[in-house]
Design an enzyme around this catalytic site. Structure first.
Site, PDB file in Angstrom:
ATOM      1  N   HIS A  25       2.628 -10.075   8.232  1.00  0.00           N
ATOM      2  CA  HIS A  25       3.716  -9.233   7.730  1.00  0.00           C
ATOM      3  C   HIS A  25       4.248  -8.288   8.805  1.00  0.00           C
ATOM      4  CE1 HIS A  25       5.173  -6.842   3.954  1.00  0.00           C
ATOM      5  NE2 HIS A  25       6.015  -6.691   4.960  1.00  0.00           N
ATOM      6  N   PHE A  44      10.289  -7.600  12.947  1.00  0.00           N
ATOM      7  CA  PHE A  44      10.647  -7.413  14.360  1.00  0.00           C
ATOM      8  C   PHE A  44      12.148  -7.144  14.542  1.00  0.00           C
ATOM      9  CE2 PHE A  44       6.684  -9.603  16.415  1.00  0.00           C
ATOM     10  CZ  PHE A  44       5.943  -8.473  16.132  1.00  0.00           C
ATOM     11  N   ARG A  45      12.866  -7.013  13.417  1.00  0.00           N
ATOM     12  CA  ARG A  45      14.216  -6.426  13.407  1.00  0.00           C
ATOM     13  C   ARG A  45      15.317  -7.236  14.078  1.00  0.00           C
ATOM     14  NH1 ARG A  45      13.085  -3.454   9.241  1.00  0.00           N
ATOM     15  NH2 ARG A  45      11.985  -1.495   9.592  1.00  0.00           N
ATOM     16  N   ASN A  91      14.400  -9.735   6.087  1.00  0.00           N
ATOM     17  CA  ASN A  91      15.422  -8.735   5.736  1.00  0.00           C
ATOM     18  C   ASN A  91      16.128  -8.226   6.992  1.00  0.00           C
ATOM     19  OD1 ASN A  91      12.856  -7.580   6.249  1.00  0.00           O
ATOM     20  ND2 ASN A  91      13.506  -5.635   5.391  1.00  0.00           N
ATOM     21  N   LYS A 108      10.012 -15.390   1.085  1.00  0.00           N
ATOM     22  CA  LYS A 108       9.746 -13.989   0.771  1.00  0.00           C
ATOM     23  C   LYS A 108      10.780 -13.502  -0.223  1.00  0.00           C
ATOM     24  CE  LYS A 108       8.612  -9.534   1.077  1.00  0.00           C
ATOM     25  NZ  LYS A 108       8.431  -8.603   2.170  1.00  0.00           N
ATOM     26  N   HIS A 145       7.125  -8.824  -2.552  1.00  0.00           N
ATOM     27  CA  HIS A 145       7.063  -7.359  -2.610  1.00  0.00           C
ATOM     28  C   HIS A 145       7.209  -7.018  -4.086  1.00  0.00           C
ATOM     29  CE1 HIS A 145       8.208  -3.230  -0.888  1.00  0.00           C
ATOM     30  NE2 HIS A 145       8.191  -3.099  -2.203  1.00  0.00           N
ATOM     31  N   HIS A 187       1.160  -6.049   0.680  1.00  0.00           N
ATOM     32  CA  HIS A 187       0.803  -4.624   0.658  1.00  0.00           C
ATOM     33  C   HIS A 187       0.405  -4.064  -0.707  1.00  0.00           C
ATOM     34  CE1 HIS A 187       5.007  -4.722  -0.354  1.00  0.00           C
ATOM     35  NE2 HIS A 187       5.444  -4.724   0.879  1.00  0.00           N
ATOM     36  N   ASP A 221       2.537  -4.721   7.977  1.00  0.00           N
ATOM     37  CA  ASP A 221       3.873  -4.354   7.510  1.00  0.00           C
ATOM     38  C   ASP A 221       4.567  -3.498   8.578  1.00  0.00           C
ATOM     39  OD1 ASP A 221       6.195  -4.072   6.105  1.00  0.00           O
ATOM     40  OD2 ASP A 221       5.349  -2.937   4.440  1.00  0.00           O
ATOM     41  N   HIS A 274      11.279   2.148  12.803  1.00  0.00           N
ATOM     42  CA  HIS A 274      12.572   2.831  12.822  1.00  0.00           C
ATOM     43  C   HIS A 274      12.517   3.837  13.963  1.00  0.00           C
ATOM     44  CE1 HIS A 274      13.651   1.207   8.908  1.00  0.00           C
ATOM     45  NE2 HIS A 274      12.465   1.590   8.445  1.00  0.00           N
TER      46      HIS A 274
HETATM   47 ZN   LIG Z   1       7.498  -5.365   4.827  1.00  0.00          ZN
END
Ligand SMILES: [Zn+2]
Length: 405
Positions: A52, A55-56, A86, A131, A164, A213, A280, A284
């Site tokens: 999880h 890496f954006r 995401n 996911k 999630h 999580h 996770d 940021h």
């Molecule tokens: Zn996550």
């Protein structure tokens, strides 16, 4: 064939030599006649797998990109990550998925698998898993009436789905000024409700589910063998009572819980009730964490998880066996990949660890901060992946990751 010798973990630690050919372990024996690399007194373990990470890339490369994220993971002993969908744009189609692959495939320092986002229909891509989110925090939101379709789709695609599981209808979308209010908005019931709902619907479908999580002992009891699940290091070590430079550094979803709940989850972890540890890793920038109300949820962690856990092993809080189970063997089993243990036929993914080499956590992620900063940790000295050295004396090498499917 190359040989690596040393004190090797294979259920217990014993002196042995590993023969490596084409990136795989092909031999394990007590002594070898030929010249071999002997690591002496340090220990050799399977490297970690983090199921999880965020890496954006694409979309938020200013926080992290696939090179910086995978390099940070490698330096912390992780040689395989599963990256979340995401992104911007969100990975919700074959096109978006393939575009992401094209962007990142030359940048990964370690092996990686990609999740495909799903909100209703599956699409034909070579993702490692799907996911979805039961909370509407991003575009990959699965509303309650769609859960059944989603589970059927992933069952048909014969891939696992990571969920999630905070139920949107339970979340209160009020402003929160601190960790306590954030937790109140996304209370325990939201997680419990989400897990219950999914398990109930899946009774007749039998999709392979991984709950991401998990923060609550009650949730662990509820899942009870019916699905896979993991917990994060931050939910084990931090609570709403913890102190951070900016409080929003501890703003995550699901939220940090009350101290007594955290302690009960930690007990379960110590007693071997948590099968998988996941970071996770959700970086940021620090300046995005200054104010609480507008701060994005998420904290970095892939660069600290295994080093902190190795220190826990050194100090006797958990056994080496339990650690290897949570970060290597069980994640590999969940994904059905040929990694995660030192055995003939497996990928030669190894970390060389000196348990006497205690350091303090320093952030390695591009975002430049870590809630774990200053904690005791043991970083691997060298990291091998498929028979190649990817970290030598703590310095990471060039990208050489391959995608696992
Ligand atoms: Zn996550």
């Amino acid at each position: 064939m190359d040989y690596i010798c040393g004190r090797i973990y294979m259920g217990i630690i014993q002196h042995a030599c590993i023969g490596i050919e084409d990136g795989k372990i092909v031999e394990i024996k007590k002594v070898v006649e030929r010249k071999a690399k002997d690591y002496g007194d340090v220990i050799i373990l399977p490297s970690g797998i983090d199921v999880h990470v965020h890496f954006r890339e694409p979309g938020y490369e200013y926080k992290e990109d696939f090179f910086t994220g995978s390099r940070a993971a490698a330096m912390a002993g992780i040689t395989c990550v599963l990256d979340m969908p995401n992104n911007k744009p969100p990975i919700l189609s074959k096109n978006a998925f393939n575009e992401k692959v094209r962007k990142i495939e030359t940048k990964a320092c370690i092996d990686y698998g990609l999740y495909a986002g799903i909100k209703e229909r599956a699409y034909d891509v070579d993702c490692i898993a799907y996911k979805t989110f039961l909370s509407s925090d991003n575009e990959i939101f699965c509303s309650p009436e769609k859960i059944q379709d989603v589970l059927k789709e992933v069952k048909r695609a014969r891939k696992p789905i990571a969920i999630h599981a905070e139920m949107e209808e339970c979340i209160e979308r009020r402003n929160a000024k601190n960790l306590e209010e954030h937790e109140r908005n996304r209370k325990k019931d939201c997680e419990i409700m989400g897990i219950k709902e999914v398990l109930e619907i899946n009774k007749d479908i039998g999709a392979k589910i991984h709950f991401c999580h998990v923060t609550l002992p009650e949730a662990v009891g509820l899942i009870n063998g019916k699905a896979s699940f993991g917990s994060t290091l931050h939910h084990l070590l931090f609570s709403i009572q913890s102190k951070f430079g900016y409080q929003a550094m501890g703003k995550v979803n699901p939220p940090l819980r009350k101290e007594e709940e955290r302690r009960r989850l930690y007990e379960m972890f110590v007693n071997g009730k948590i099968p998988i540890l996941e970071s996770d890793h959700a970086p940021h920038l620090m300046k995005e964490k200054e104010g609480f109300e507008d701060a994005k949820a998420g904290m970095p962690g892939v660069d600290a998880l295994l080093p902190i856990m190795l220190y826990f092993v050194k100090t006797g809080r958990i056994s080496l066996k339990r650690l290897v189970g949570m970060v290597s063997e069980n994640p590999a089993r969940l994904l059905g990949i040929n990694k995660g243990s030192i055995a003939i036929g497996k990928d030669a993914d190894l970390i060389i660890v000196d348990l006497n080499d205690v350091k303090k956590v320093k952030p390695i992620s591009k975002c430049g901060w870590s809630c774990y900063e200053g904690m005791n940790a043991i970083y691997p000295r060298h990291v091998w992946m498929r028979g190649n050295i990817v970290v030598e004396d703590g310095i990471a090498k060039w990208p050489m990751g391959e995608r696992v499917k």
